[in-house]
Design a protein around this motif. Structure first.
Motif, short mmCIF file in Angstrom:
data_model
loop_
_atom_site.label_atom_id
_atom_site.label_comp_id
_atom_site.label_asym_id
_atom_site.label_seq_id
_atom_site.Cartn_x
_atom_site.Cartn_y
_atom_site.Cartn_z
N THR A 190 0.80 -1.10 -0.07
CA THR A 190 0.01 -0.03 -0.16
C THR A 190 0.75 1.39 0.01
O THR A 190 0.35 2.24 -0.11
CB THR A 190 -1.07 0.08 1.19
N ALA A 191 2.26 1.20 0.07
CA ALA A 191 3.03 2.26 0.06
C ALA A 191 3.66 2.29 -1.38
O ALA A 191 4.24 3.13 -1.87
CB ALA A 191 4.38 2.15 0.68
N MET A 192 3.00 1.44 -2.22
CA MET A 192 3.45 1.31 -3.78
C MET A 192 2.21 1.74 -4.77
O MET A 192 2.58 2.56 -5.81
CB MET A 192 3.79 -0.07 -4.11
N VAL A 193 1.13 1.40 -4.29
CA VAL A 193 -0.05 1.66 -5.14
C VAL A 193 -1.13 2.39 -4.44
O VAL A 193 -1.20 1.86 -3.20
CB VAL A 193 -0.38 0.50 -5.77
N PRO A 194 -2.12 3.11 -5.07
CA PRO A 194 -2.10 3.45 -6.26
C PRO A 194 -1.26 4.37 -6.68
O PRO A 194 -0.89 5.25 -6.05
CB PRO A 194 -3.56 4.10 -6.33
N ILE B 215 3.94 -3.49 -11.80
CA ILE B 215 4.45 -2.77 -10.55
C ILE B 215 5.85 -3.39 -9.84
O ILE B 215 5.74 -4.61 -9.71
CB ILE B 215 3.20 -2.92 -9.52
N ASP B 216 6.73 -2.44 -9.62
CA ASP B 216 7.79 -2.93 -9.06
C ASP B 216 8.38 -2.00 -8.02
O ASP B 216 7.54 -1.03 -7.56
CB ASP B 216 8.89 -3.27 -10.09
N GLU B 217 9.46 -2.10 -7.56
CA GLU B 217 9.98 -1.53 -6.10
C GLU B 217 10.18 0.33 -6.39
O GLU B 217 10.34 0.75 -5.55
CB GLU B 217 11.37 -2.08 -5.48
N ASP B 218 10.02 0.66 -7.76
CA ASP B 218 10.20 2.01 -8.14
C ASP B 218 8.91 2.86 -7.86
O ASP B 218 8.68 4.06 -7.91
CB ASP B 218 10.83 2.11 -9.52
N SER B 219 7.70 1.97 -7.92
CA SER B 219 6.24 2.73 -7.70
C SER B 219 6.23 3.12 -6.46
O SER B 219 6.20 2.09 -5.29
CB SER B 219 5.29 1.65 -8.14
N TRP B 220 5.92 4.32 -5.99
CA TRP B 220 5.30 4.89 -4.80
C TRP B 220 3.77 5.21 -4.70
O TRP B 220 3.40 5.92 -5.91
CB TRP B 220 6.19 6.20 -4.34
N ALA B 221 2.94 5.01 -3.84
CA ALA B 221 1.65 5.30 -3.85
C ALA B 221 1.55 6.94 -3.77
O ALA B 221 2.21 7.64 -3.38
CB ALA B 221 1.07 4.82 -2.37
N ASP B 222 0.45 7.43 -4.26
CA ASP B 222 0.22 8.86 -4.45
C ASP B 222 -0.26 9.19 -3.09
O ASP B 222 -1.59 8.84 -3.00
CB ASP B 222 -0.68 9.06 -5.64
N ILE B 223 0.19 10.01 -2.13
CA ILE B 223 -0.50 10.39 -0.91
C ILE B 223 -1.65 11.09 -0.95
O ILE B 223 -2.57 10.92 -0.39
CB ILE B 223 0.77 11.21 -0.16
N ASP B 224 -1.59 12.17 -1.99
CA ASP B 224 -2.86 12.87 -2.24
C ASP B 224 -4.15 12.05 -2.63
O ASP B 224 -5.16 12.26 -2.06
CB ASP B 224 -2.76 13.98 -3.15
N LEU C 152 -4.46 8.75 -1.82
CA LEU C 152 -4.75 7.96 -0.87
C LEU C 152 -5.65 8.73 0.22
O LEU C 152 -6.52 8.02 0.66
CB LEU C 152 -3.61 7.53 -0.12
N LYS C 153 -5.18 10.00 0.43
CA LYS C 153 -6.09 10.82 1.33
C LYS C 153 -7.45 11.18 0.68
O LYS C 153 -8.34 10.91 1.70
CB LYS C 153 -5.18 11.99 1.46
N GLU C 154 -7.67 11.21 -0.45
CA GLU C 154 -8.82 11.62 -1.20
C GLU C 154 -9.66 10.38 -1.19
O GLU C 154 -10.99 10.35 -0.77
CB GLU C 154 -8.63 11.82 -2.78
N LEU C 155 -9.04 9.07 -1.25
CA LEU C 155 -9.88 7.97 -1.21
C LEU C 155 -10.09 7.51 0.54
O LEU C 155 -10.55 6.60 0.71
CB LEU C 155 -9.09 6.72 -1.85
N SER D 32 -3.01 3.12 4.40
CA SER D 32 -1.76 3.22 3.44
C SER D 32 -1.07 4.51 3.57
O SER D 32 -0.11 4.48 3.24
CB SER D 32 -2.55 3.25 1.98
N VAL D 33 -1.82 5.44 3.96
CA VAL D 33 -1.07 6.62 4.15
C VAL D 33 -0.21 6.54 5.22
O VAL D 33 0.96 7.05 5.07
CB VAL D 33 -2.19 7.92 4.55
N SER D 34 -0.48 5.72 6.35
CA SER D 34 0.32 5.50 7.33
C SER D 34 1.58 4.95 6.94
O SER D 34 2.71 5.24 7.45
CB SER D 34 -0.18 4.91 8.69
N LYS D 35 1.38 3.88 6.25
CA LYS D 35 2.69 3.03 5.66
C LYS D 35 3.28 3.56 4.82
O LYS D 35 4.66 3.65 4.86
CB LYS D 35 1.86 1.64 5.07
N THR D 36 2.89 4.59 3.68
CA THR D 36 3.64 5.45 2.92
C THR D 36 4.39 6.36 3.69
O THR D 36 5.76 6.39 3.25
CB THR D 36 2.94 5.96 1.98
#
Length: 327
Positions: A135-139, A149-158, A160-163, A168-172
């Motif tokens: 959940t720190a990788m996607v969405p 999806i691989d290790e270069d992908s980071w979840a979009d914080i904004d 995550l908050k919108e959703l 997921s926010v906490s882990k990212t």
């Protein structure tokens, strides 16, 4: 000062969150490999956190339990003192809506992580291995549509908050804080990013991912379309954590998944395996963004990790549920 982590079994290591689903298996594996373990729990008086750990082979001689509060940095030091390495697993797991996600999830995850890393730095720990999450990788809306999806992908914080995906926010945010700290302080850090973790549990009750899975098997629909990438067995997670610790060349993030697949694949397989149960098949695939892949956890496979296949993950989880009278 403690020496560097790495090498074979032996020496003193600290496991935060040692009483949990993943933590218990990690402690068991570490004891089996000859380590002495300091494991933290939330409440030393709660037998639900302590009894199953104290019953492990080798626990009598080589396991010591410590009470730790993620928001109290001073409570971390006694467990970390003298350790060659630290496995940081402790983080709140709340998957349902909360009244105050900042206070209940984000602050304990981020402050707890920084407190553990600071203690590791202060005590001269050689290596820290941290559990983050898929959940720190996607969405990640910017990820190429045709790329696994691989290790270069980071979840979009904004997003995550919108959703309102606050776990997921906490882990990212906790993982980002860890990388920043490690870079600034010169701390040797490796991170594991597991997907949905299943398999048998050593704990008396089930929580988190196992609770989600139980709900699915009982016919409930659990919406994970924004972040589901597949599942992995808890024993493979524990093996991966030890591999990251014992191989000092292992750097960066490590996606931990048996195979990358979509929710529609997952639920349909479950329905096929257990036609007598009310598993809801997914009619509409909303995960076009997930590119399916076999053996996507190449970094871990190169370290010698062998993932338990899907059918055995599920049957072992179900056997565990049945033994506890849950299904």
């Amino acid at each position: 000062m403690a020496s560097d982590g790495g090498g074979g079994g032996g020496g003193l290591v600290c496991v935060t969150g040692g009483s949990g689903f993943i933590g218990s298996w990690l402690v068991r594996l570490l004891l089996a490999r000859g380590y002495t373990v300091h494991a933290t729990v939330r409440n030393l008086q709660d037998e639900g956190e302590t009894k199953h750990l104290q019953a492990l082979d080798g626990a009598g001689a080589r396991l010591r339990l410590f009470q730790m509060d993620l928001l109290d940095p001073a409570s971390v030091l006694p467990a970390v003192e003298g350790a060659r390495g630290v496995f940081h697993l402790a983080s709140p797991v709340i998957l349902h809506p909360t009244q105050d996600p900042q206070k209940e999830l984000v602050e304990p995850a981020v402050k707890g992580t920084l407190g553990v890393l600071q203690a590791a730095r202060d005590c001269g720990v050689g290596r820290v291995v941290m559990v983050s999450s898929q959940t720190a990788m996607v969405p990640n809306p910017n990820w190429p549509a045709d790329k696994v999806i691989d290790e270069d992908s980071w979840a979009d914080i904004d997003l995550l908050k919108e959703l309102q995906l606050w776990y997921s926010v906490s882990k990212t945010l906790a993982e980002k804080a860890a990388w920043d700290f490690a870079e600034e302080q010169g701390l040797q850090l490796a991170v594991l990013n597991p997907v949905l973790v299943l398999g048998p549990t050593l704990t008396p009750s089930i929580t988190g991912s196992l609770q989600v899975f139980l709900q699915i098997m009982k016919g409930q629909r659990f919406d994970m379309d924004e972040y589901f990438l597949g599942c992995v067995d808890v024993r493979g997670v524990a093996q991966s954590l030890v591999a990251l610790y014992e191989n000092s060349s292992a750097q960066g993030r490590h996606l931990c998944v048996e195979s990358t697949e979509r929710m529609v694949d997952f639920t349909n397989k479950l329905a096929d395996l257990y036609p007598e149960l009310p598993v809801q098949r997914i009619q509409e695939d909303k995960q076009e963004w997930v590119v399916r892949a076999k053996d996507p956890s190449k970094k871990l496979i190169e370290l010698g990790v062998r993932f338990i296949p899907f059918d055995r993950i599920i049957t072992d989880t179900m056997d565990c549920f049945r033994s506890k009278g849950l299904i």
